[in-house]
Design an enzyme around this catalytic site. Sequence first.
Site, PDB file in Angstrom:
ATOM      1  N   TYR A   1      -7.275   6.816  -2.142  1.00  0.00           N
ATOM      2  CA  TYR A   1      -7.329   7.470  -0.810  1.00  0.00           C
ATOM      3  C   TYR A   1      -7.195   6.686   0.512  1.00  0.00           C
ATOM      4  CZ  TYR A   1     -10.211  10.316   2.588  1.00  0.00           C
ATOM      5  OH  TYR A   1     -10.724  11.038   3.731  1.00  0.00           O
TER       6      TYR A   1
ATOM      7  N   LYS B   1      -5.171   7.062   4.563  1.00  0.00           N
ATOM      8  CA  LYS B   1      -5.868   7.251   5.761  1.00  0.00           C
ATOM      9  C   LYS B   1      -5.406   6.026   6.667  1.00  0.00           C
ATOM     10  CE  LYS B   1      -7.950  11.306   5.141  1.00  0.00           C
ATOM     11  NZ  LYS B   1      -7.514  12.356   5.753  1.00  0.00           N
TER      12      LYS B   1
HETATM   13  N1  LIG Z   1     -15.618  15.106   3.520  1.00  0.00           N
HETATM   14  C1  LIG Z   1     -15.741  14.009   3.972  1.00  0.00           C
HETATM   15  O1  LIG Z   1     -16.685  13.213   3.500  1.00  0.00           O
HETATM   16  C2  LIG Z   1     -14.754  13.437   4.614  1.00  0.00           C
HETATM   17  C3  LIG Z   1     -14.791  12.057   5.198  1.00  0.00           C
HETATM   18  C4  LIG Z   1     -13.807  11.850   5.985  1.00  0.00           C
HETATM   19  C5  LIG Z   1     -12.480  12.108   6.301  1.00  0.00           C
HETATM   20  N2  LIG Z   1     -12.238  13.455   5.755  1.00  0.00           N
HETATM   21  C6  LIG Z   1     -11.028  14.096   5.908  1.00  0.00           C
HETATM   22  O2  LIG Z   1     -11.483  15.401   6.856  1.00  0.00           O
HETATM   23  C7  LIG Z   1     -10.398  16.348   6.531  1.00  0.00           C
HETATM   24  C8  LIG Z   1     -11.384  17.521   6.234  1.00  0.00           C
HETATM   25  O3  LIG Z   1     -12.074  17.231   5.116  1.00  0.00           O
HETATM   26  P1  LIG Z   1     -12.907  18.455   4.430  1.00  0.00           P
HETATM   27  O4  LIG Z   1     -14.153  17.540   3.762  1.00  0.00           O
HETATM   28  O5  LIG Z   1     -13.276  19.354   5.561  1.00  0.00           O
HETATM   29  O6  LIG Z   1     -11.996  18.871   3.309  1.00  0.00           O
HETATM   30  P2  LIG Z   1     -12.290  20.351   2.575  1.00  0.00           P
HETATM   31  O7  LIG Z   1     -13.581  20.924   2.867  1.00  0.00           O
HETATM   32  O8  LIG Z   1     -11.774  20.271   1.211  1.00  0.00           O
HETATM   33  O9  LIG Z   1     -11.233  21.423   3.344  1.00  0.00           O
HETATM   34  C9  LIG Z   1      -9.860  20.871   3.299  1.00  0.00           C
HETATM   35  C10 LIG Z   1      -8.765  22.022   3.912  1.00  0.00           C
HETATM   36  O10 LIG Z   1      -7.677  21.719   3.961  1.00  0.00           O
HETATM   37  C11 LIG Z   1      -6.728  22.644   3.362  1.00  0.00           C
HETATM   38  N3  LIG Z   1      -5.767  22.016   2.649  1.00  0.00           N
HETATM   39  C12 LIG Z   1      -5.897  21.069   1.587  1.00  0.00           C
HETATM   40  N4  LIG Z   1      -4.551  20.341   1.396  1.00  0.00           N
HETATM   41  C13 LIG Z   1      -3.905  21.386   1.881  1.00  0.00           C
HETATM   42  C14 LIG Z   1      -2.180  21.556   1.834  1.00  0.00           C
HETATM   43  N5  LIG Z   1      -1.794  20.791   1.143  1.00  0.00           N
HETATM   44  N6  LIG Z   1      -1.780  22.382   2.561  1.00  0.00           N
HETATM   45  C15 LIG Z   1      -2.432  23.323   3.297  1.00  0.00           C
HETATM   46  N7  LIG Z   1      -3.776  23.245   3.395  1.00  0.00           N
HETATM   47  C16 LIG Z   1      -4.366  22.305   2.804  1.00  0.00           C
HETATM   48  C17 LIG Z   1      -7.835  23.345   2.201  1.00  0.00           C
HETATM   49  O11 LIG Z   1      -7.316  24.569   2.017  1.00  0.00           O
HETATM   50  P3  LIG Z   1      -6.518  25.159   0.789  1.00  0.00           P
HETATM   51  O12 LIG Z   1      -7.077  24.297  -0.531  1.00  0.00           O
HETATM   52  O13 LIG Z   1      -6.834  26.521   0.451  1.00  0.00           O
HETATM   53  O14 LIG Z   1      -5.201  24.598   0.920  1.00  0.00           O
HETATM   54  C18 LIG Z   1      -9.041  23.219   3.002  1.00  0.00           C
HETATM   55  O15 LIG Z   1      -9.194  24.639   3.610  1.00  0.00           O
HETATM   56  C19 LIG Z   1      -9.642  15.713   5.402  1.00  0.00           C
HETATM   57  O16 LIG Z   1      -8.264  15.165   5.865  1.00  0.00           O
HETATM   58  C20 LIG Z   1     -10.515  14.624   4.769  1.00  0.00           C
HETATM   59  O17 LIG Z   1      -9.697  13.766   4.169  1.00  0.00           O
HETATM   60  C21 LIG Z   1     -13.145  14.005   4.695  1.00  0.00           C
END
Ligand SMILES: NC(=O)c1ccc[n+]([C@@H]2O[C@H](COP(=O)([O-])OP(=O)(O)OC[C@H]3O[C@@H](n4cnc5c(N)ncnc54)[C@H](OP(=O)(O)O)[C@@H]3O)[C@@H](O)[C@H]2O)c1
Length: 323
Positions: A169, A173
């Site tokens: 991962y 990033k």
């Molecule tokens: N959660 C954490 O602890 C964390 C920490 C640091 C950074 N982040 C980053 O913050 C961002 C949001 O994270 P989150 O935790 O909110 O994720 P999440 O709850 O899994 O939501 C991700 C969203 O992105 C969509 N998605 C994923 N892959 C896609 C694709 N190939 N095409 C179109 N849509 C896509 C998913 O919908 P579908 O599956 O329906 O496509 C979902 O709506 C991500 O980039 C993640 O890496 C997260």
Amino acid sequence: MGLEVGRQLAEKGANVVIVARDSDKLRHAIEYIKQGALNPSTQRFHYISADLASAPESVRIVDEVVSWNAGNPPDTVWCCAGSSYPTLFIDTPVSKFQAQMDSNYFTSAYMAHAALTSWLKPLEAQKSDVDDGIHNTPTARVIAPPGTRHIIFTASFLAFYSFAGYSPYSPTKAALRALSDTLSQEMNLYAAAHPNSPRVRVHTIFPATILTEGYEAENRIKHSMTKMLEEDDEGQTPQVIATKSIQALEGGQELITTDMLTGLVKGSMLGGSLRGGFGRVIMSWFLAGLMGIVMVFVRADMDRKCRVWGRKFGVSGVKRDNN
Ligand SMILES: NC(=O)c1ccc[n+]([C@@H]2O[C@H](COP(=O)([O-])OP(=O)(O)OC[C@H]3O[C@@H](n4cnc5c(N)ncnc54)[C@H](OP(=O)(O)O)[C@@H]3O)[C@@H](O)[C@H]2O)c1
């Protein structure tokens, strides 16, 4: 996170288009966003089902948004899509390295490429404002004050400081951060050649843990040692992340952190990244000195914890459950 960003932008009066793959989830999500509208009678909302890991899909999305928006491209494109597959390097099926790059880097790179193309390519066909001669004099003024367009990437704390269990991962990033720095510099070219056109700014958010569905999913496969290493991070809700990110964007920040620890680590990692004003230069210089010392101890402590874990549980990841 994207859902909360959409909701809070709607509360500020924005027209919002959201993109994901699952249409059912999108239908519910757009209703939730709509309910927050500042001016429900005039604001507009739309969703598009697409896989952002496909470059042509990003082009289709921009085209669809432009025709939905009476021929105008979006002002702000916030790339939120992503996922984490946190496993030890040699336990990771090699296909996952590509899949993680697709999910985290290429979704954003393709979307940015499509959006920037729609914003900037038309300028290439135009004569540069500078060629008019009007900007070559000391008294030259911009004829009409241009608006600003924004590309916003979503990276992670791990782009600044990675640790055991995040090899699939963190590089994705870190790549996003490099893309962000590069594009932010390239935008100067367009701004200088076309000062009467909307300026484009590039921003990146670096959240630590966000308490989301995605986080729950990654925890189901996460190695217990990785969980141990990050156990002090209580996480932030997506609402808090969205609010802090939007506040920092409104304050003009480029590389945005939403918690104190990530802010401190960022201070020690900026290199040639834009720091945003003299006050922040001094602050980041001070933090870099301080964190240079602190990080020596942080790294040594985490290395020690990994060795203790190995002695206790072996390399096979005995504790892969949620205990
Ligand atoms: N959660 C954490 O602890 C964390 C920490 C640091 C950074 N982040 C980053 O913050 C961002 C949001 O994270 P989150 O935790 O909110 O994720 P999440 O709850 O899994 O939501 C991700 C969203 O992105 C969509 N998605 C994923 N892959 C896609 C694709 N190939 N095409 C179109 N849509 C896509 C998913 O919908 P579908 O599956 O329906 O496509 C979902 O709506 C991500 O980039 C993640 O890496 C997260």
